[in-house]
Design a protein around this motif. Sequence first.
Motif, PDB file in Angstrom:
ATOM      1  N   ASP A  61       0.860  -1.299  -0.062  1.00  0.00           N
ATOM      2  CA  ASP A  61       0.082   0.066   0.211  1.00  0.00           C
ATOM      3  C   ASP A  61       0.959   1.169   0.068  1.00  0.00           C
ATOM      4  O   ASP A  61       1.617   1.322   0.987  1.00  0.00           O
ATOM      5  CB  ASP A  61      -1.139   0.016   1.207  1.00  0.00           C
ATOM      6  CG  ASP A  61      -1.715   1.048   1.214  1.00  0.00           C
ATOM      7  OD1 ASP A  61      -1.389   2.541   0.852  1.00  0.00           O
ATOM      8  OD2 ASP A  61      -3.105   1.073   1.672  1.00  0.00           O
ATOM      9  N   PRO A  62       1.003   2.005  -1.072  1.00  0.00           N
ATOM     10  CA  PRO A  62       1.715   3.177  -1.137  1.00  0.00           C
ATOM     11  C   PRO A  62       1.608   4.176  -0.133  1.00  0.00           C
ATOM     12  O   PRO A  62       2.307   4.802   0.643  1.00  0.00           O
ATOM     13  CB  PRO A  62       1.414   3.786  -2.545  1.00  0.00           C
ATOM     14  CG  PRO A  62       0.630   2.841  -3.187  1.00  0.00           C
ATOM     15  CD  PRO A  62      -0.005   1.756  -2.247  1.00  0.00           C
ATOM     16  N   GLY A  63       0.274   4.450   0.253  1.00  0.00           N
ATOM     17  CA  GLY A  63       0.035   5.481   1.529  1.00  0.00           C
ATOM     18  C   GLY A  63       0.812   4.886   2.691  1.00  0.00           C
ATOM     19  O   GLY A  63       1.257   5.656   3.581  1.00  0.00           O
ATOM     20  N   LEU A  64       0.469   3.776   3.170  1.00  0.00           N
ATOM     21  CA  LEU A  64       1.062   3.068   4.142  1.00  0.00           C
ATOM     22  C   LEU A  64       2.987   3.099   4.227  1.00  0.00           C
ATOM     23  O   LEU A  64       3.382   3.438   5.080  1.00  0.00           O
ATOM     24  CB  LEU A  64       0.742   1.828   4.442  1.00  0.00           C
ATOM     25  CG  LEU A  64      -0.994   1.562   5.079  1.00  0.00           C
ATOM     26  CD1 LEU A  64      -1.140   0.096   5.328  1.00  0.00           C
ATOM     27  CD2 LEU A  64      -1.134   2.251   6.482  1.00  0.00           C
ATOM     28  N   ASN A  65       2.971   2.835   3.157  1.00  0.00           N
ATOM     29  CA  ASN A  65       4.734   2.943   3.051  1.00  0.00           C
ATOM     30  C   ASN A  65       5.126   4.206   3.023  1.00  0.00           C
ATOM     31  O   ASN A  65       6.376   4.567   3.625  1.00  0.00           O
ATOM     32  CB  ASN A  65       5.092   2.210   1.579  1.00  0.00           C
ATOM     33  CG  ASN A  65       6.462   2.247   1.360  1.00  0.00           C
ATOM     34  OD1 ASN A  65       6.972   1.204   2.194  1.00  0.00           O
ATOM     35  ND2 ASN A  65       6.882   2.302   0.083  1.00  0.00           N
ATOM     36  N   ARG A  66       4.496   5.105   2.460  1.00  0.00           N
ATOM     37  CA  ARG A  66       4.743   6.910   2.871  1.00  0.00           C
ATOM     38  C   ARG A  66       4.599   6.956   4.079  1.00  0.00           C
ATOM     39  O   ARG A  66       5.845   7.737   4.757  1.00  0.00           O
ATOM     40  CB  ARG A  66       3.536   7.639   2.079  1.00  0.00           C
ATOM     41  CG  ARG A  66       3.943   9.072   2.179  1.00  0.00           C
ATOM     42  CD  ARG A  66       2.879  10.137   1.858  1.00  0.00           C
ATOM     43  NE  ARG A  66       1.785  10.039   2.483  1.00  0.00           N
ATOM     44  CZ  ARG A  66       1.732  10.508   3.696  1.00  0.00           C
ATOM     45  NH1 ARG A  66       2.744  11.247   4.362  1.00  0.00           N
ATOM     46  NH2 ARG A  66       0.574  10.291   4.617  1.00  0.00           N
ATOM     47  N   VAL A  67       3.932   6.597   4.926  1.00  0.00           N
ATOM     48  CA  VAL A  67       3.901   6.892   6.612  1.00  0.00           C
ATOM     49  C   VAL A  67       4.837   6.230   7.101  1.00  0.00           C
ATOM     50  O   VAL A  67       5.789   6.608   8.123  1.00  0.00           O
ATOM     51  CB  VAL A  67       2.435   6.287   7.189  1.00  0.00           C
ATOM     52  CG1 VAL A  67       2.667   6.661   8.597  1.00  0.00           C
ATOM     53  CG2 VAL A  67       1.392   7.165   6.424  1.00  0.00           C
ATOM     54  N   THR A  68       5.127   4.906   6.893  1.00  0.00           N
ATOM     55  CA  THR A  68       6.446   4.291   7.562  1.00  0.00           C
ATOM     56  C   THR A  68       7.636   4.697   7.267  1.00  0.00           C
ATOM     57  O   THR A  68       8.574   4.927   7.820  1.00  0.00           O
ATOM     58  CB  THR A  68       6.495   2.439   7.024  1.00  0.00           C
ATOM     59  OG1 THR A  68       6.427   2.338   5.690  1.00  0.00           O
ATOM     60  CG2 THR A  68       5.061   1.859   7.768  1.00  0.00           C
ATOM     61  N   ASN A  69       7.757   5.470   5.866  1.00  0.00           N
ATOM     62  CA  ASN A  69       9.038   6.074   5.577  1.00  0.00           C
ATOM     63  C   ASN A  69       9.182   7.129   6.491  1.00  0.00           C
ATOM     64  O   ASN A  69      10.290   7.712   6.876  1.00  0.00           O
ATOM     65  CB  ASN A  69       9.163   6.439   4.008  1.00  0.00           C
ATOM     66  CG  ASN A  69       9.434   5.135   3.243  1.00  0.00           C
ATOM     67  OD1 ASN A  69       9.974   4.130   3.862  1.00  0.00           O
ATOM     68  ND2 ASN A  69       8.907   5.219   1.831  1.00  0.00           N
ATOM     69  N   LEU A  70       8.048   8.031   6.720  1.00  0.00           N
ATOM     70  CA  LEU A  70       7.986   9.041   7.382  1.00  0.00           C
ATOM     71  C   LEU A  70       8.530   8.737   8.805  1.00  0.00           C
ATOM     72  O   LEU A  70       9.256   9.507   9.644  1.00  0.00           O
ATOM     73  CB  LEU A  70       6.671   9.823   7.463  1.00  0.00           C
ATOM     74  CG  LEU A  70       6.094  10.441   6.252  1.00  0.00           C
ATOM     75  CD1 LEU A  70       4.808  11.174   6.576  1.00  0.00           C
ATOM     76  CD2 LEU A  70       6.882  11.718   5.948  1.00  0.00           C
ATOM     77  N   ILE A  71       8.029   7.921   9.458  1.00  0.00           N
ATOM     78  CA  ILE A  71       8.163   7.362  10.782  1.00  0.00           C
ATOM     79  C   ILE A  71       9.815   6.916  11.012  1.00  0.00           C
ATOM     80  O   ILE A  71      10.462   7.345  12.053  1.00  0.00           O
ATOM     81  CB  ILE A  71       7.475   6.188  11.189  1.00  0.00           C
ATOM     82  CG1 ILE A  71       5.831   6.564  11.329  1.00  0.00           C
ATOM     83  CG2 ILE A  71       7.885   5.540  12.467  1.00  0.00           C
ATOM     84  CD1 ILE A  71       5.001   5.446  11.487  1.00  0.00           C
ATOM     85  N   ILE A  72      10.145   6.118   9.975  1.00  0.00           N
ATOM     86  CA  ILE A  72      11.514   5.603  10.096  1.00  0.00           C
ATOM     87  C   ILE A  72      12.627   6.800   9.841  1.00  0.00           C
ATOM     88  O   ILE A  72      13.595   7.069  10.495  1.00  0.00           O
ATOM     89  CB  ILE A  72      11.686   4.474   9.069  1.00  0.00           C
ATOM     90  CG1 ILE A  72      11.004   3.306   9.597  1.00  0.00           C
ATOM     91  CG2 ILE A  72      13.508   4.261   8.941  1.00  0.00           C
ATOM     92  CD1 ILE A  72      10.812   2.103   8.467  1.00  0.00           C
ATOM     93  N   GLY A  73      12.451   7.925   8.998  1.00  0.00           N
ATOM     94  CA  GLY A  73      13.105   9.036   8.979  1.00  0.00           C
ATOM     95  C   GLY A  73      13.165   9.784  10.324  1.00  0.00           C
ATOM     96  O   GLY A  73      14.318   9.969  10.720  1.00  0.00           O
TER      97      GLY A  73
END
Length: 133
Positions: free
Chosen positions: A11-23
């Motif tokens: 899911d691209p939306g969830l992937n975007r959120v996880t990238n924000l969190i990990i960053g």
Amino acid sequence: MEYVDEEMEPDPGLNRVTNLIIGAAIAVHSELGAGFDENTYCNALEMEFKARGIAYVREYPVHVMYRGAEVGVYRLDFLVENSVVLEIKSVTEIAPIHVAQAISYLHATRFKLALIINFNVKLLKQGVKRIAC
């Protein structure tokens, strides 16, 4: 319902959120390193989320129901962007009980993705576990 630990979320939306969190978590870990307690990392991560404009709720309540009655209330460390459960750890290693806890939170909240981030590691990528359902 099947639970899987996946390297990449489709899911691209969830992937975007996880990238924000990990960053944000990388920024915290880069500055603080390993060795502090979970609350210290939660406080720092909250500051980082605010600075980056990432929407979150700290200590999001999870009400556990059984036969129509509430039998427990738990608190997620964070609910990020109203879509990703985030649990923070500062332990030797992420244990099966931590994964089971995250799966239970997903089941109780009906969210689809959880991240467990363990800050007690040399490189943060060694401490990130993704759980999808």
